[in-house]
Design a protein around this motif. Structure first.
Motif, PDB file in Angstrom:
ATOM      1  N   LYS A  78      61.185  52.055  49.324  1.00 34.85           N
ATOM      2  CA  LYS A  78      60.073  52.736  48.659  1.00 34.85           C
ATOM      3  C   LYS A  78      58.704  52.320  49.197  1.00 34.85           C
ATOM      4  N   ARG A  79      58.461  51.009  49.339  1.00 31.34           N
ATOM      5  CA  ARG A  79      57.169  50.530  49.840  1.00 31.34           C
ATOM      6  C   ARG A  79      57.350  49.135  50.414  1.00 31.34           C
ATOM      7  N   ALA A  80      56.519  48.788  51.379  1.00 22.54           N
ATOM      8  CA  ALA A  80      56.589  47.442  51.958  1.00 22.54           C
ATOM      9  C   ALA A  80      55.965  46.429  51.012  1.00 22.54           C
ATOM     10  N   VAL A  81      54.739  46.713  50.572  1.00 24.42           N
ATOM     11  CA  VAL A  81      54.005  45.782  49.707  1.00 24.42           C
ATOM     12  C   VAL A  81      53.516  46.536  48.474  1.00 24.42           C
ATOM     13  N   LEU A  82      53.836  46.002  47.305  1.00 23.81           N
ATOM     14  CA  LEU A  82      53.346  46.548  46.040  1.00 23.81           C
ATOM     15  C   LEU A  82      52.379  45.548  45.431  1.00 23.81           C
ATOM     16  N   LEU A  83      51.154  45.986  45.204  1.00 27.02           N
ATOM     17  CA  LEU A  83      50.182  45.192  44.452  1.00 27.02           C
ATOM     18  C   LEU A  83      50.014  45.908  43.123  1.00 27.02           C
ATOM     19  N   SER A  84      50.388  45.250  42.038  1.00 31.79           N
ATOM     20  CA  SER A  84      50.383  45.880  40.727  1.00 31.79           C
ATOM     21  C   SER A  84      49.581  45.037  39.745  1.00 31.79           C
ATOM     22  N   GLY A  85      48.459  45.569  39.311  1.00 25.69           N
ATOM     23  CA  GLY A  85      47.619  44.866  38.354  1.00 25.69           C
ATOM     24  C   GLY A  85      47.061  43.556  38.874  1.00 25.69           C
ATOM     25  N   CYS A  86      46.827  43.475  40.171  1.00 20.85           N
ATOM     26  CA  CYS A  86      46.301  42.233  40.778  1.00 20.85           C
ATOM     27  C   CYS A  86      44.817  42.089  40.499  1.00 20.85           C
ATOM     28  N   THR A  87      44.419  40.882  40.168  1.00 20.71           N
ATOM     29  CA  THR A  87      43.004  40.585  40.014  1.00 20.71           C
ATOM     30  C   THR A  87      42.690  39.335  40.827  1.00 20.71           C
ATOM     31  N   GLY A  88      41.452  39.209  41.213  1.00 18.90           N
ATOM     32  CA  GLY A  88      41.064  38.126  42.117  1.00 18.90           C
ATOM     33  C   GLY A  88      41.167  38.648  43.541  1.00 18.90           C
ATOM     34  N   LEU A  89      40.541  37.995  44.473  1.00 15.16           N
ATOM     35  CA  LEU A  89      40.544  38.453  45.852  1.00 15.16           C
ATOM     36  C   LEU A  89      41.928  38.292  46.471  1.00 15.16           C
ATOM     37  N   VAL A  90      42.584  39.414  46.784  1.00 16.27           N
ATOM     38  CA  VAL A  90      43.893  39.445  47.438  1.00 16.27           C
ATOM     39  C   VAL A  90      43.694  40.117  48.792  1.00 16.27           C
ATOM     40  N   THR A  91      44.110  39.447  49.875  1.00 17.93           N
ATOM     41  CA  THR A  91      43.889  39.964  51.222  1.00 17.93           C
ATOM     42  C   THR A  91      45.204  40.173  51.956  1.00 17.93           C
ATOM     43  N   LEU A  92      45.374  41.383  52.491  1.00 19.29           N
ATOM     44  CA  LEU A  92      46.472  41.687  53.399  1.00 19.29           C
ATOM     45  C   LEU A  92      45.832  41.786  54.775  1.00 19.29           C
TER      46      LEU A  92
END
Length: 161
Positions: A78-92
């Motif tokens: 379905k997807r490689a990376v799921l970010l769900s409801g993330c808060t704060g600095l998240v870097t890909l």
């Protein structure tokens, strides 16, 4: 007594010349689940779901300072990376995502919690992915210096409710 959350952790594969192959132990489950951590860095892995994992990496909750870098992702349902409801600095950073038909990265709300402060930079999306990046209605994300090759859509923006 409270349990402290992981903080200032680095998970790194081989030096930059090779990546460590990470395959699923249980069909249908993500290879890596990350939730509520601070200053976590994951680098130099080749995530392969062998066509059995819906998502390879799932990131949820407050994760300030999280960096997923210098890695690749393939063979997901379905997807490689799921970010769900993330808060704060998240870097890909510097990810290479290769697949047919699925989404590369999805930045979505988790109930009432929208993703905030997500940066997707220097990544390569090789399709056909549909879309390469899926940004939910309330997503607060910056996409820069990414390359998109043979995708049905590079970035899909969902309508606000």
């Amino acid at each position: 007594m409270g349990i402290s959350q992981p903080k200032n952790v680095v998970i790194q594969g081989w030096p930059e010349t090779r990546q460590v192959l990470w395959k699923p132990a249980v069909a249908g489950q993500p290879l890596l689940k990350i939730a509520d951590c601070e200053a976590l860095t994951v680098s130099n892995f080749a995530f392969s779901g062998a066509g059995k994992s819906q998502s390879l990496v799932e990131i949820r909750g407050a994760c300030p300072g999280l960096v997923l870098t210098q890695s690749s992702a393939a063979a997901f349902a379905k997807r490689a990376v799921l970010l769900s409801g993330c808060t704060g600095l998240v870097t890909l950073n510097r990810l290479r995502i290769v697949e047919k038909g699925a989404a590369g990265v999805a930045v979505l709300s988790d109930g009432d919690t929208a993703c905030r402060d997500v940066v997707i930079e220097g990544c390569r999306f090789e399709g056909p992915l549909n879309p390469a990046i899926d940004l939910g209605a309330d997503a607060d994300a910056t996409v820069r210096d990414c390359r998109f090759h043979q995708n049905a859509a590079a970035i899909e923006l969902e309508d606000s409710p």
